[in-house]
Scaffold this motif. Sequence first.
Motif, PDB file in Angstrom:
ATOM      1  N   ASN A 296     113.176 -21.278 -32.246  1.00  0.00           N
ATOM      2  CA  ASN A 296     112.748 -19.954 -32.728  1.00  0.00           C
ATOM      3  C   ASN A 296     113.405 -18.813 -31.959  1.00  0.00           C
ATOM      4  O   ASN A 296     114.095 -17.973 -32.549  1.00  0.00           O
ATOM      5  CB  ASN A 296     111.223 -19.842 -32.652  1.00  0.00           C
ATOM      6  N   PRO A 297     113.205 -18.713 -30.611  1.00  0.00           N
ATOM      7  CA  PRO A 297     113.836 -17.589 -29.899  1.00  0.00           C
ATOM      8  C   PRO A 297     115.354 -17.700 -29.835  1.00  0.00           C
ATOM      9  O   PRO A 297     116.054 -16.697 -29.827  1.00  0.00           O
ATOM     10  CB  PRO A 297     113.214 -17.663 -28.497  1.00  0.00           C
ATOM     11  N   MET A 298     115.875 -18.924 -29.759  1.00  0.00           N
ATOM     12  CA  MET A 298     117.319 -19.077 -29.626  1.00  0.00           C
ATOM     13  C   MET A 298     118.052 -18.590 -30.869  1.00  0.00           C
ATOM     14  O   MET A 298     119.209 -18.156 -30.793  1.00  0.00           O
ATOM     15  CB  MET A 298     117.674 -20.543 -29.350  1.00  0.00           C
ATOM     16  N   THR A 364     117.374  -9.759 -26.831  1.00  0.00           N
ATOM     17  CA  THR A 364     118.002 -10.949 -26.242  1.00  0.00           C
ATOM     18  C   THR A 364     117.294 -11.359 -24.961  1.00  0.00           C
ATOM     19  O   THR A 364     117.052 -12.549 -24.720  1.00  0.00           O
ATOM     20  CB  THR A 364     119.497 -10.676 -25.960  1.00  0.00           C
ATOM     21  N   LYS A 365     116.944 -10.365 -24.126  1.00  0.00           N
ATOM     22  CA  LYS A 365     116.207 -10.687 -22.896  1.00  0.00           C
ATOM     23  C   LYS A 365     114.857 -11.304 -23.220  1.00  0.00           C
ATOM     24  O   LYS A 365     114.440 -12.271 -22.593  1.00  0.00           O
ATOM     25  CB  LYS A 365     116.015  -9.409 -22.069  1.00  0.00           C
ATOM     26  N   GLU A 366     114.149 -10.721 -24.204  1.00  0.00           N
ATOM     27  CA  GLU A 366     112.841 -11.259 -24.572  1.00  0.00           C
ATOM     28  C   GLU A 366     112.975 -12.677 -25.112  1.00  0.00           C
ATOM     29  O   GLU A 366     112.164 -13.558 -24.805  1.00  0.00           O
ATOM     30  CB  GLU A 366     112.169 -10.361 -25.608  1.00  0.00           C
ATOM     31  N   ALA A 369     113.604 -14.979 -22.256  1.00  0.00           N
ATOM     32  CA  ALA A 369     112.371 -15.160 -21.487  1.00  0.00           C
ATOM     33  C   ALA A 369     111.431 -16.118 -22.204  1.00  0.00           C
ATOM     34  O   ALA A 369     110.751 -16.939 -21.583  1.00  0.00           O
ATOM     35  CB  ALA A 369     111.682 -13.809 -21.259  1.00  0.00           C
ATOM     36  N   ARG A 370     111.405 -16.028 -23.540  1.00  0.00           N
ATOM     37  CA  ARG A 370     110.554 -16.954 -24.300  1.00  0.00           C
ATOM     38  C   ARG A 370     111.009 -18.388 -24.130  1.00  0.00           C
ATOM     39  O   ARG A 370     110.200 -19.314 -23.971  1.00  0.00           O
ATOM     40  CB  ARG A 370     110.570 -16.567 -25.780  1.00  0.00           C
ATOM     41  N   VAL A 371     112.318 -18.613 -24.149  1.00  0.00           N
ATOM     42  CA  VAL A 371     112.835 -19.980 -23.944  1.00  0.00           C
ATOM     43  C   VAL A 371     112.431 -20.478 -22.568  1.00  0.00           C
ATOM     44  O   VAL A 371     112.005 -21.629 -22.395  1.00  0.00           O
ATOM     45  CB  VAL A 371     114.369 -20.004 -24.100  1.00  0.00           C
ATOM     46  N   LYS A 372     112.536 -19.583 -21.562  1.00  0.00           N
ATOM     47  CA  LYS A 372     112.134 -19.956 -20.203  1.00  0.00           C
ATOM     48  C   LYS A 372     110.655 -20.314 -20.162  1.00  0.00           C
ATOM     49  O   LYS A 372     110.252 -21.294 -19.543  1.00  0.00           O
ATOM     50  CB  LYS A 372     112.418 -18.797 -19.250  1.00  0.00           C
ATOM     51  N   GLY A 431     102.254 -10.004 -21.077  1.00  0.00           N
ATOM     52  CA  GLY A 431     102.998 -11.215 -21.410  1.00  0.00           C
ATOM     53  C   GLY A 431     102.106 -12.278 -22.013  1.00  0.00           C
ATOM     54  O   GLY A 431     102.475 -12.955 -22.983  1.00  0.00           O
ATOM     55  N   LYS A 432     100.890 -12.442 -21.456  1.00  0.00           N
ATOM     56  CA  LYS A 432      99.967 -13.450 -21.979  1.00  0.00           C
ATOM     57  C   LYS A 432      99.459 -13.052 -23.368  1.00  0.00           C
ATOM     58  O   LYS A 432      99.301 -13.901 -24.250  1.00  0.00           O
ATOM     59  CB  LYS A 432      98.793 -13.617 -21.002  1.00  0.00           C
ATOM     60  N   ILE A 433      99.174 -11.765 -23.563  1.00  0.00           N
ATOM     61  CA  ILE A 433      98.703 -11.304 -24.872  1.00  0.00           C
ATOM     62  C   ILE A 433      99.771 -11.562 -25.935  1.00  0.00           C
ATOM     63  O   ILE A 433      99.474 -12.014 -27.055  1.00  0.00           O
ATOM     64  CB  ILE A 433      98.347  -9.808 -24.815  1.00  0.00           C
TER      65      ILE A 433
END
Length: 554
Positions: A296-298, A364-366, A369-372, A431-433
């Motif tokens: 999804n994020p990628m 792209t940063k977000e 970060a999601r992949v991480k 971030g959690k929300i």
Amino acid sequence: MSLRLKTILGIATIEALLLLLLISMTLDYLRTTNYEGLSKRAHTTATLFATTTKDAVLSYDLASLEAFVSEVMINPDLVYARVLGPENIVFAEKGSADVLSKPFSSDQSVSTVEDGIFDTYAEISEGGQVYGRVELGLDINSLNKTIEEAEQRSALIAAIEMGLVALFSLILGTYLTRQLKVLTQAAELISVGDFEVKVPVKGRDEVADVAIAFNAMASNLHEASARRDEFEVQLTELNRSLEERVKARTKELVVKNEQLEQANKEIKEAQAKLLQSEKMASIGVLAAGVAHEINNPMGFVISNIGTLELYANNYRQLLAAHQEIIETPEGEKRDSLIAQLKEFQEELDFEFMNEDLDELLKDTKEGSARVKDIVQGLKAFSHVDPVEKYELCNLNDCIEATLKVVNNELKYHCKLATDLADIPLTYCLPGKIKQVLLNLLVNAGQAITDTGTIAVSSKVNQDRIEIKIKDSGHGIAKEQIDKLFDPFFTTKKVGEGTGLGLSISYGIIVEEHNGDILVDSEPGKGTCFTLALPILTKAPSLPKQTESHDLVKE
């Protein structure tokens, strides 16, 4: 060691320990409260000073800064004050020349100050950009002197108290030992078999009670001695038969104990195998959905990188054209190159590219970060989340940011409808929300088979902010709703969900934000999840985290 000496030492020791504890706690409280008060005062003064001088720094009004520095130096115990602009340029300063000549080093705690001056600072910023800072130094010598005087007085009081306790202990010990000597002599007679001894009873205190009890004991011992001789013969016979019964019972118990140990060993082995099987099964469910989670994020990260690559090539062409113009002397050829450059800029719309660059980089940063976060989620069984900070945030911003992330996945078969009301700021873990919102939105999209609608709304309900995510999907059976938030429960096929997403979302909303998450669903008509979060005007302390919430969806 005599009883009198033991009494003196015992009472003195107890008194000394209590005094030491009391004095230590009092002095520590005195030192801590004074240090904390000084530290808060210094930070508050620095913050107010930075706020006061911000406009003057931004406008380079040095005269006003000099006046502000002079005004702040009126504060007692303030040794120096300094205002720095960009690149640490000194705009204004006053105070001790010796201190101002030394390099500035901020002190984190008053207790660690070595030079007698508590140094602190506050940044001068506007719109997130730092334009300078203020530096202050407070003299702590008078505070340390006050604490030192308190310590000296406490030591003097403790010494006087110990002397009085020692004197009292000596008097008490002398009285007790005098009365006990008589009892000691009588006890020695009883030890050699003289049970007819009598101790004289004097007074009505506890020692007299002991003498009376001692005489009664002597009388009872005399009677018991006679009965003992009679019983010894009977006990000898009973002991002989008892030993035989004990041996037989001991042998039986040994056999039973060996059987219990073997059964316990087998139970532990079975338990270990069961736990390992459960763990491997859970890890297998996680591994089955990892590829889908990362895809999804990628997807939009790769898409953004492609766009960034195109923009980079355009900028290279622009720079090459500029370089060619610079190297070309004045003349018709240079004018022609300038005209071509303007046409090239209009053709590629560099103004749009410049505006789009920030969004592309941010997305792209977000996505990265999601992949991480997804990869870190695989460690949820054995690791705790990194500590986040509660931030004052508009939950509508979290909703809009999450909708941008999931838009590419949902737009082909879902229509997104938003109704975001004007809501107040609240402290939360953004971030959690976003994790919870992303999980619910993706779940809503997966619940829609062909095409449908997902409605997202926000509003204020009394002292809470409510966020609703409603889909027109296939819905959830009533008997399954109560299990939705159980770990590893999922209505999806293996490889499409881990069963952890809603469980983790429940922990984030209920445990970490003291909120609530409600479900209303009807098979064939859709599902509505409601997040109810309290409106907080102060940042709460971070809760103890007993499990990881890195996974973002089932």
